[in-house]
Design a protein around this motif. Structure first.
Motif, PDB file in Angstrom:
ATOM      1  N   ASP A  73      27.218  69.015 -10.469  1.00  0.00           N
ATOM      2  CA  ASP A  73      26.522  69.842 -11.465  1.00  0.00           C
ATOM      3  C   ASP A  73      26.309  69.109 -12.789  1.00  0.00           C
ATOM      4  O   ASP A  73      25.805  69.691 -13.758  1.00  0.00           O
ATOM      5  CB  ASP A  73      27.297  71.147 -11.705  1.00  0.00           C
ATOM      6  CG  ASP A  73      28.695  70.898 -12.290  1.00  0.00           C
ATOM      7  OD1 ASP A  73      29.035  69.732 -12.550  1.00  0.00           O
ATOM      8  OD2 ASP A  73      29.430  71.883 -12.482  1.00  0.00           O
ATOM      9  N   GLY A  74      26.693  67.843 -12.847  1.00  0.00           N
ATOM     10  CA  GLY A  74      26.457  67.056 -14.042  1.00  0.00           C
ATOM     11  C   GLY A  74      27.629  66.995 -14.996  1.00  0.00           C
ATOM     12  O   GLY A  74      27.640  66.167 -15.919  1.00  0.00           O
ATOM     13  N   THR A  75      28.622  67.857 -14.823  1.00  0.00           N
ATOM     14  CA  THR A  75      29.812  67.790 -15.661  1.00  0.00           C
ATOM     15  C   THR A  75      30.662  66.592 -15.281  1.00  0.00           C
ATOM     16  O   THR A  75      30.552  66.064 -14.170  1.00  0.00           O
ATOM     17  CB  THR A  75      30.643  69.079 -15.547  1.00  0.00           C
ATOM     18  OG1 THR A  75      31.073  69.245 -14.187  1.00  0.00           O
ATOM     19  CG2 THR A  75      29.820  70.287 -15.970  1.00  0.00           C
ATOM     20  N   ASN A  76      31.511  66.162 -16.191  1.00  0.00           N
ATOM     21  CA  ASN A  76      32.330  64.982 -15.922  1.00  0.00           C
ATOM     22  C   ASN A  76      33.644  65.083 -16.662  1.00  0.00           C
ATOM     23  O   ASN A  76      33.797  65.864 -17.610  1.00  0.00           O
ATOM     24  CB  ASN A  76      31.582  63.705 -16.313  1.00  0.00           C
ATOM     25  CG  ASN A  76      31.293  63.653 -17.802  1.00  0.00           C
ATOM     26  OD1 ASN A  76      32.105  63.157 -18.576  1.00  0.00           O
ATOM     27  ND2 ASN A  76      30.142  64.181 -18.222  1.00  0.00           N
ATOM     28  N   GLU A  77      34.603  64.285 -16.234  1.00  0.00           N
ATOM     29  CA  GLU A  77      35.899  64.252 -16.892  1.00  0.00           C
ATOM     30  C   GLU A  77      36.538  62.887 -16.689  1.00  0.00           C
ATOM     31  O   GLU A  77      36.238  62.166 -15.728  1.00  0.00           O
ATOM     32  CB  GLU A  77      36.817  65.343 -16.338  1.00  0.00           C
ATOM     33  CG  GLU A  77      37.217  65.146 -14.884  1.00  0.00           C
ATOM     34  CD  GLU A  77      38.253  66.161 -14.425  1.00  0.00           C
ATOM     35  OE1 GLU A  77      39.300  66.259 -15.095  1.00  0.00           O
ATOM     36  OE2 GLU A  77      38.017  66.834 -13.409  1.00  0.00           O
TER      37      GLU A  77
ATOM     38  N   VAL B 120      39.325  60.176 -15.753  1.00  0.00           N
ATOM     39  CA  VAL B 120      40.339  60.056 -14.711  1.00  0.00           C
ATOM     40  C   VAL B 120      41.226  58.867 -15.047  1.00  0.00           C
ATOM     41  O   VAL B 120      40.849  57.980 -15.819  1.00  0.00           O
ATOM     42  CB  VAL B 120      39.707  59.869 -13.310  1.00  0.00           C
ATOM     43  CG1 VAL B 120      38.934  61.104 -12.902  1.00  0.00           C
ATOM     44  CG2 VAL B 120      38.809  58.636 -13.278  1.00  0.00           C
ATOM     45  N   ASN B 121      42.393  58.852 -14.462  1.00  0.00           N
ATOM     46  CA  ASN B 121      43.339  57.763 -14.686  1.00  0.00           C
ATOM     47  C   ASN B 121      42.930  56.559 -13.853  1.00  0.00           C
ATOM     48  O   ASN B 121      43.037  56.577 -12.627  1.00  0.00           O
ATOM     49  CB  ASN B 121      44.752  58.232 -14.313  1.00  0.00           C
ATOM     50  CG  ASN B 121      45.817  57.203 -14.677  1.00  0.00           C
ATOM     51  OD1 ASN B 121      45.511  56.068 -15.060  1.00  0.00           O
ATOM     52  ND2 ASN B 121      47.076  57.591 -14.561  1.00  0.00           N
ATOM     53  N   ARG B 122      42.460  55.514 -14.511  1.00  0.00           N
ATOM     54  CA  ARG B 122      41.944  54.363 -13.774  1.00  0.00           C
ATOM     55  C   ARG B 122      43.013  53.678 -12.929  1.00  0.00           C
ATOM     56  O   ARG B 122      42.703  52.989 -11.949  1.00  0.00           O
ATOM     57  CB  ARG B 122      41.300  53.361 -14.717  1.00  0.00           C
ATOM     58  CG  ARG B 122      42.252  52.702 -15.689  1.00  0.00           C
ATOM     59  CD  ARG B 122      41.502  51.807 -16.656  1.00  0.00           C
ATOM     60  NE  ARG B 122      42.390  51.240 -17.668  1.00  0.00           N
ATOM     61  CZ  ARG B 122      41.953  50.639 -18.765  1.00  0.00           C
ATOM     62  NH1 ARG B 122      40.662  50.528 -18.993  1.00  0.00           N
ATOM     63  NH2 ARG B 122      42.819  50.146 -19.628  1.00  0.00           N
ATOM     64  N   SER B 123      44.287  53.856 -13.287  1.00  0.00           N
ATOM     65  CA  SER B 123      45.362  53.236 -12.509  1.00  0.00           C
ATOM     66  C   SER B 123      45.490  53.867 -11.124  1.00  0.00           C
ATOM     67  O   SER B 123      46.164  53.309 -10.250  1.00  0.00           O
ATOM     68  CB  SER B 123      46.700  53.330 -13.253  1.00  0.00           C
ATOM     69  OG  SER B 123      47.104  54.676 -13.404  1.00  0.00           O
ATOM     70  N   ASP B 124      44.862  55.014 -10.913  1.00  0.00           N
ATOM     71  CA  ASP B 124      44.897  55.677  -9.610  1.00  0.00           C
ATOM     72  C   ASP B 124      43.847  55.130  -8.648  1.00  0.00           C
ATOM     73  O   ASP B 124      43.792  55.545  -7.485  1.00  0.00           O
ATOM     74  CB  ASP B 124      44.658  57.186  -9.764  1.00  0.00           C
ATOM     75  CG  ASP B 124      45.814  57.889 -10.459  1.00  0.00           C
ATOM     76  OD1 ASP B 124      46.932  57.344 -10.435  1.00  0.00           O
ATOM     77  OD2 ASP B 124      45.583  58.981 -11.022  1.00  0.00           O
TER      78      ASP B 124
ATOM     79  N   ALA C  16      37.270  55.072 -16.520  1.00  0.00           N
ATOM     80  CA  ALA C  16      36.435  55.666 -15.480  1.00  0.00           C
ATOM     81  C   ALA C  16      36.339  57.174 -15.698  1.00  0.00           C
ATOM     82  O   ALA C  16      37.264  57.801 -16.229  1.00  0.00           O
ATOM     83  CB  ALA C  16      37.016  55.371 -14.097  1.00  0.00           C
ATOM     84  N   ARG C  17      35.217  57.738 -15.267  1.00  0.00           N
ATOM     85  CA  ARG C  17      35.015  59.178 -15.351  1.00  0.00           C
ATOM     86  C   ARG C  17      34.517  59.695 -14.014  1.00  0.00           C
ATOM     87  O   ARG C  17      33.763  59.028 -13.318  1.00  0.00           O
ATOM     88  CB  ARG C  17      34.015  59.538 -16.457  1.00  0.00           C
ATOM     89  CG  ARG C  17      34.455  59.128 -17.850  1.00  0.00           C
ATOM     90  CD  ARG C  17      33.551  59.709 -18.923  1.00  0.00           C
ATOM     91  NE  ARG C  17      33.691  61.148 -19.047  1.00  0.00           N
ATOM     92  CZ  ARG C  17      34.621  61.734 -19.790  1.00  0.00           C
ATOM     93  NH1 ARG C  17      35.501  61.011 -20.474  1.00  0.00           N
ATOM     94  NH2 ARG C  17      34.694  63.052 -19.861  1.00  0.00           N
TER      95      ARG C  17
END
Length: 223
Positions: free
Chosen positions: A145-149, A151-155, A139-140
């Motif tokens: 603003d269109g930026t993304n990163e 993330v830990n899907r287990s959360d 998952a992201r």
């Protein structure tokens, strides 16, 4: 304690690309909604079933019941402008002062008796029980603003139904006006400061909303 289930079925056929509301589409020769109601009746012969439908669909639903010889015992209640209001209407139809109530999507016909039982058991212990499953895919987070990163899907968890609560907590939480952030019943209870407890769901407990979901549904039936 008295157990109730409010089955909310107010969807249209827009995402399904169908002229019929999705809850009335056939899987294995029977309407989705009938299979959902039967899942709860199979779980318990005494649970109080409340079906919330748009009033404009009452006649069509009655015709379907005649065609499929469907005579399950339940209470039919008119839905509201939104899902929030439909749940409110379902709650108002329950006369009991105490007990537990499960809110379930009318288009989740494959909920198991085990999940329903776990939901009521957890609600009896902790007051709330929200069915969910873990994410399978990465998952992201996408920002405005269109930026993304990453993330830990287990959360994170994907939320399903049933969502089961103490009846008195539900009544207090829903004694308010609808808000945009009320995306499900759990968010309404959370806004009233009630703790939300999670239980394990199932990937087969799908919500039938798109054409490919019908293919999965038929596959589950043949399985």
């Amino acid at each position: 304690m008295n157990n109730f289930a409010i089955i909310v079925a107010g969807g249209s056929g827009s995402r399904m690309k169908s002229e019929f509301p999705k809850q009335f589409l056939l899987i294995g020769g029977r309407p989705v909604l009938m299979r959902t109601l039967e899942a709860f009746r199979n779980y318990s012969a005494t649970i109080g079933l409340v079906l919330v439908l748009p009033e404009s669909q009452f006649d069509f639903w009655g015709t379907l019941c005649e065609e499929h010889d469907f005579s399950l015992d339940y209470q039919l209640v008119a839905g509201g402008q939104t899902r929030f209001h439909s749940v409110q209407n379902g709650l108002r139809s329950i006369q009991s002062e105490e007990g537990f109530v499960a809110i379930h999507d009318g288009v989740r016909p494959f909920v198991s008796s085990q999940i329903i039982a776990s939901s009521f058991q957890k609600a009896a212990e902790a007051g709330t029980a929200v069915t969910c499953v873990a994410l399978k895919d990465s998952a992201r987070l996408v920002r405005a603003d269109g930026t993304n990163e990453a993330v830990n899907r287990s959360d994170y968890r994907l939320v399903q139904t049933p969502q089961t609560f103490r009846l008195d907590w539900m009544r207090k939480a829903f004694d308010t006006v609808a808000q945009p952030h009320f995306t499900d019943c759990a968010s309404v209870l959370e806004a009233s400061k009630y703790p939300i407890h999670l239980i394990e769901g199932s990937y087969e407990n799908i919500k039938i909303t798109t054409p490919e979901d019908l293919l999965w549904a038929e596959a589950f039936l043949t399985k």
